[in-house]
Design a protein around this motif. Sequence first.
Motif, PDB file in Angstrom:
ATOM      1  N   TYR A   1      11.887   2.307  -9.092  1.00 43.88           N
ATOM      2  CA  TYR A   1      11.227   1.074  -9.500  1.00 43.88           C
ATOM      3  C   TYR A   1      12.195  -0.109  -9.443  1.00 43.88           C
ATOM      4  O   TYR A   1      13.416   0.060  -9.416  1.00 43.88           O
TER       5      TYR A   1
ATOM      6  N   SER B   1       0.839  -1.194   0.000  1.00 45.25           N
ATOM      7  CA  SER B   1       0.000   0.000   0.000  1.00 45.25           C
ATOM      8  C   SER B   1       0.873   1.243   0.000  1.00 45.25           C
ATOM      9  O   SER B   1       2.087   1.178   0.175  1.00 45.25           O
ATOM     10  N   LEU B   2       0.191   2.355  -0.208  1.00 44.40           N
ATOM     11  CA  LEU B   2       0.891   3.636  -0.271  1.00 44.40           C
ATOM     12  C   LEU B   2       1.751   3.869   0.962  1.00 44.40           C
ATOM     13  O   LEU B   2       2.862   4.375   0.904  1.00 44.40           O
TER      14      LEU B   2
ATOM     15  N   HIS C   1      -5.574   0.978 -10.629  1.00 46.40           N
ATOM     16  CA  HIS C   1      -5.839   2.412 -10.674  1.00 46.40           C
ATOM     17  C   HIS C   1      -6.235   2.903  -9.296  1.00 46.40           C
ATOM     18  O   HIS C   1      -6.939   2.216  -8.570  1.00 46.40           O
ATOM     19  N   PRO C   2      -5.758   4.111  -8.942  1.00 46.91           N
ATOM     20  CA  PRO C   2      -6.108   4.661  -7.625  1.00 46.91           C
ATOM     21  C   PRO C   2      -7.617   4.707  -7.447  1.00 46.91           C
ATOM     22  O   PRO C   2      -8.351   5.039  -8.367  1.00 46.91           O
TER      23      PRO C   2
ATOM     24  N   LYS D   1       7.896   1.413  -6.600  1.00 46.05           N
ATOM     25  CA  LYS D   1       6.654   2.185  -6.471  1.00 46.05           C
ATOM     26  C   LYS D   1       5.802   2.077  -7.722  1.00 46.05           C
ATOM     27  O   LYS D   1       4.906   2.891  -7.935  1.00 46.05           O
ATOM     28  N   TRP D   2       6.061   1.112  -8.556  1.00 43.44           N
ATOM     29  CA  TRP D   2       5.271   0.992  -9.787  1.00 43.44           C
ATOM     30  C   TRP D   2       3.811   0.686  -9.430  1.00 43.44           C
ATOM     31  O   TRP D   2       3.533  -0.287  -8.754  1.00 43.44           O
ATOM     32  N   PRO D   3       2.908   1.550  -9.857  1.00 34.83           N
ATOM     33  CA  PRO D   3       1.500   1.328  -9.488  1.00 34.83           C
ATOM     34  C   PRO D   3       0.867   0.208 -10.303  1.00 34.83           C
ATOM     35  O   PRO D   3       1.133   0.066 -11.492  1.00 34.83           O
TER      36      PRO D   3
ATOM     37  N   PHE E   1      -6.062  -1.518  -5.765  1.00 37.77           N
ATOM     38  CA  PHE E   1      -4.935  -0.700  -6.192  1.00 37.77           C
ATOM     39  C   PHE E   1      -3.768  -0.876  -5.222  1.00 37.77           C
ATOM     40  O   PHE E   1      -3.946  -0.823  -4.017  1.00 37.77           O
ATOM     41  N   HIS E   2      -2.591  -1.128  -5.748  1.00 36.87           N
ATOM     42  CA  HIS E   2      -1.418  -1.284  -4.886  1.00 36.87           C
ATOM     43  C   HIS E   2      -0.175  -1.000  -5.706  1.00 36.87           C
ATOM     44  O   HIS E   2      -0.250  -0.651  -6.892  1.00 36.87           O
ATOM     45  N   PHE E   3       0.966  -1.158  -5.061  1.00 36.31           N
ATOM     46  CA  PHE E   3       2.221  -0.907  -5.743  1.00 36.31           C
ATOM     47  C   PHE E   3       2.989  -2.207  -5.877  1.00 36.31           C
ATOM     48  O   PHE E   3       2.741  -3.178  -5.162  1.00 36.31           O
TER      49      PHE E   3
END
Length: 235
Positions: free
Chosen positions: A203, A169-170, A184-185, A179-181, A190-192
Motif C-alpha cells: 500500500y 483496475s485489477l 466493493h468488488p 493495492k488498497w481497494p 470498484f478500483h484500487f
Amino acid sequence: MSWTDERIDRLKAMWAEGKTASAIADELGGVSRNAVIGKAHRLGLDSRPSPVKAGEDKAAPAAAAAAPAAEARPAPSKVKDKAAITAILESAVPVVEPKSAPAPAPSAAPAAAPAKPGDSTTTTLVYRSIGPGGFVRQGPGEQQAPIPPAPPRRLVPAKPSPEIADKTSLLELNDRICKWPLGHPGEPDFHFCGQQANPGYPYCVQHCGVAYQAQLPRRDRRPPPPLPYGGPRVR
DNA sequence: CCCTGATTCGC
DNA sequence: GCGAATCAGG
C-alpha cells in the motif's frame, strides 16, 4: 424476508444473467439458495442446464431426431383413406439443385450423381417427396446444408466505462502501486488506490497507516469483545 | 465433500 | 406461495 417486487426484479435480472442461485441468494440476502430456485420456478423463469437433467440430453435428441419423420405423416392406422396415402407417397417431384449448392455429406445421397470435375454448369436431379404440410422432405441420409460460419470480425478492445476510465483496475496492479481497494468488488466504480506504494509494502504510505497499526503496550490494549458464539470453528 | 439446479411436500 | 429437505450429476 419477503419477495417484494423490487427483490423479484433483481432475482429475474440476475437469473437472466446466468448467475447461480447461491450467488443470487447471497446478493439478495435473507434468502437461501433453495428459496431462490423455488421462486424462480414459481415465476416460470427459464430453467437452466442442471447437472441432473443434463444426463438426459443423450437419449432425447436422438429419439427426437428420429421421431418427426414418423410423426410428420399421419400414422397409417389413423388414415383410413388409402388413396390419400398413395397420393402423398406419389407426390414426389423433381427438384433441380444447382451444382454450386453445398454438397451433401459424403456418405449420403447416392442419388446425387457425381458431376464431372470442372463441369460447373452441371445440375443434378434429385427426387424429393412433398410432405402433407407441403414441405419438401429430405431424402434419406441427406443433411441440411451447413450454415456458413459468420465472417470473422475484428476484435476491438472494449472501452472502460467512464466511471472507471481513470481509476486503477485489477489488471493495472503491480508491486509499486498501492493495492488498497476503494469501493466493493462488483460495484461499477470498484478500483484500487493506485498511488505509489510504500516500498516493501502493498500500500501507499497513507494506506499503510491504516493497514498497519503500531502495537500498543499490553496495558493500553482493550480486550476484544467476546464472540457471540463459540468462536471460529477449528478443523 | 464441495458445487449445481430440480423436485417434493409440509406449512 | 414459500422454502427446507432431498435428489442426483459434475
